[in-house]
Design an enzyme around this catalytic site. Structure first.
Site, PDB file in Angstrom:
ATOM      1  N   ASP A   1     -10.790   3.073   4.420  1.00  0.00           N
ATOM      2  CA  ASP A   1     -11.221   1.676   4.312  1.00  0.00           C
ATOM      3  C   ASP A   1     -12.741   1.571   4.271  1.00  0.00           C
ATOM      4  OD1 ASP A   1      -9.443  -0.434   4.030  1.00  0.00           O
ATOM      5  OD2 ASP A   1      -8.767  -0.316   6.117  1.00  0.00           O
TER       6      ASP A   1
ATOM      7  N   LYS B   1       0.838  -1.204   0.000  1.00  0.00           N
ATOM      8  CA  LYS B   1       0.000   0.000   0.000  1.00  0.00           C
ATOM      9  C   LYS B   1       0.871   1.253   0.000  1.00  0.00           C
ATOM     10  CE  LYS B   1      -3.788  -2.516   2.142  1.00  0.00           C
ATOM     11  NZ  LYS B   1      -4.522  -2.911   3.350  1.00  0.00           N
TER      12      LYS B   1
ATOM     13  N   GLN C   1      -4.586  -1.732   9.575  1.00  0.00           N
ATOM     14  CA  GLN C   1      -4.498  -3.029   8.913  1.00  0.00           C
ATOM     15  C   GLN C   1      -5.154  -4.106   9.773  1.00  0.00           C
ATOM     16  OE1 GLN C   1      -3.474  -3.531   5.808  1.00  0.00           O
ATOM     17  NE2 GLN C   1      -3.840  -5.725   5.913  1.00  0.00           N
TER      18      GLN C   1
HETATM   19  N1  GUN Z   1      -6.899  -6.894   5.807  1.00  0.00           N
HETATM   20  C1  GUN Z   1      -7.364  -7.616   4.756  1.00  0.00           C
HETATM   21  N2  GUN Z   1      -8.042  -6.815   3.908  1.00  0.00           N
HETATM   22  C2  GUN Z   1      -7.999  -5.574   4.431  1.00  0.00           C
HETATM   23  C3  GUN Z   1      -8.498  -4.318   3.997  1.00  0.00           C
HETATM   24  O1  GUN Z   1      -9.159  -4.158   2.961  1.00  0.00           O
HETATM   25  N3  GUN Z   1      -8.234  -3.268   4.814  1.00  0.00           N
HETATM   26  C4  GUN Z   1      -7.534  -3.405   5.959  1.00  0.00           C
HETATM   27  N4  GUN Z   1      -7.335  -2.322   6.698  1.00  0.00           N
HETATM   28  N5  GUN Z   1      -7.047  -4.554   6.384  1.00  0.00           N
HETATM   29  C5  GUN Z   1      -7.281  -5.629   5.611  1.00  0.00           C
END
Ligand code: GUN
Length: 279
Positions: free
Chosen positions: A114, A47, A91
């Site tokens: 998110d 990311k 996360q």
């Molecule tokens: N862990 C797995 N998928 C995601 C996501 O889309 N966002 C976040 N923050 N953590 C994740």
């Protein structure tokens, strides 16, 4: 047909880069990582790299694996107050001692790139979405790119998670599809999936969707990121299903890259909203 998420995401990244350059904005994303789970570390790194490619600044906060709910909430609150930060991403999954809902509710809804805050999920359900979870948003963008018709069609989503299945069911419903949401307690899953003109699997069960479960000509979207023999593997048995379906997303190179570019798009959206909030 292969629904090439890698290619579509690359095109959208280029467009986003131009948009950010011409906006005069300098959007910033903050990530919060708790513990040292290797998969989570990898996702967070990807990311940050993706941010760098389009001109989004990013900074990561890392907390120890034994952090408490309060520790994580305090970091989130600091980031809420930080005027340099436009987007906050915690996360997931968080370690078991951390109360995930309390952390997600601590994120300023305007910085919630998110889209997991109840406020943003509620807006999605009431038909006025602002920040939409990145994976479902990426899937909708991919279907739209390939002009897959949705109105009046039967869509089956397998998996009822808050980050994928539930918001995707809401988006498909808003696009006038007739949606069935299946999950681990669904009886006779195959009889549901065989009715799907659009079939999305988001269970993390490698190769669990096989050709006999798929209607001829269906569009199949694979959200799975499981591992088989140490190799990244989707929920869909690609070899057999691609002979029955009219279109399939590959793993890797399907939904994954679309998720990341959608996160970047959400970050620009959040940055714009801070200057000009929606009413
Ligand atoms: N862990 C797995 N998928 C995601 C996501 O889309 N966002 C976040 N923050 N953590 C994740």
């Amino acid at each position: 047909m292969i629904l090439d998420g890698k290619q579509v995401a690359a095109e959208r990244r280029e467009a986003l880069k131009d948009e950010i350059r011409s906006s005069g904005l300098s959007p910033h994303l903050a990530t919060v990582l708790v513990g040292d789970d290797p998969a989570s570390r990898l996702y967070v790194r990807l990311k940050h790299e993706a941010c760098g490619k389009v001109g989004i600044g990013s900074a990561g906060r890392i907390l120890p694996a034994d952090a408490t709910t309060g520790d994580v909430v305090n970091v989130v609150r600091e980031l809420n107050r930080d005027t340099e930060i436009d987007g906050i991403l915690v996360q997931l999954p968080l370690p078991s001692q951390v109360e995930t809902p309390r952390v997600l509710e601590a994120v300023d809804p305007g910085k919630d790139v998110d889209g997991f805050h109840p406020c943003n999920l509620g807006r999605l359900l009431t038909g006025s979405p602002v920040l939409v979870p990145a994976t479902p948003l990426g899937i909708m963008t991919l279907l739209d790119h390939y002009r897959i018709p949705l109105a009046g069609r039967n869509a089956v989503v397998v998996g009822r998670s808050v980050d994928v299945g539930k918001p995707l069911a809401a988006l498909l419903t808003a696009a006038d599809a007739t949606v069935t949401l299946c999950h681990s307690k669904t009886r006779d899953l195959a009889s549901s999936t065989r009715g799907a003109e659009i079939l999305v699997s988001a269970t993390g069960r490698p190769r669990s969707i096989t050709a006999p479960m798929v209607r001829k000509g269906a569009v199949v979207v694979d959200v799975g990121t499981g591992y088989l023999d140490g190799k990244l593997c989707g929920d869909v048995d690609f070899a057999s299903v691609s002979a029955v379906a009219s279109a399939v997303t590959p793993v890797p190179g399907g939904v994954g890259p679309m998720t990341i570019v959608s996160l970047l798009e959400n970050t620009l959206r959040a940055a714009r909203m801070r200057r000009c909030p929606p009413v």
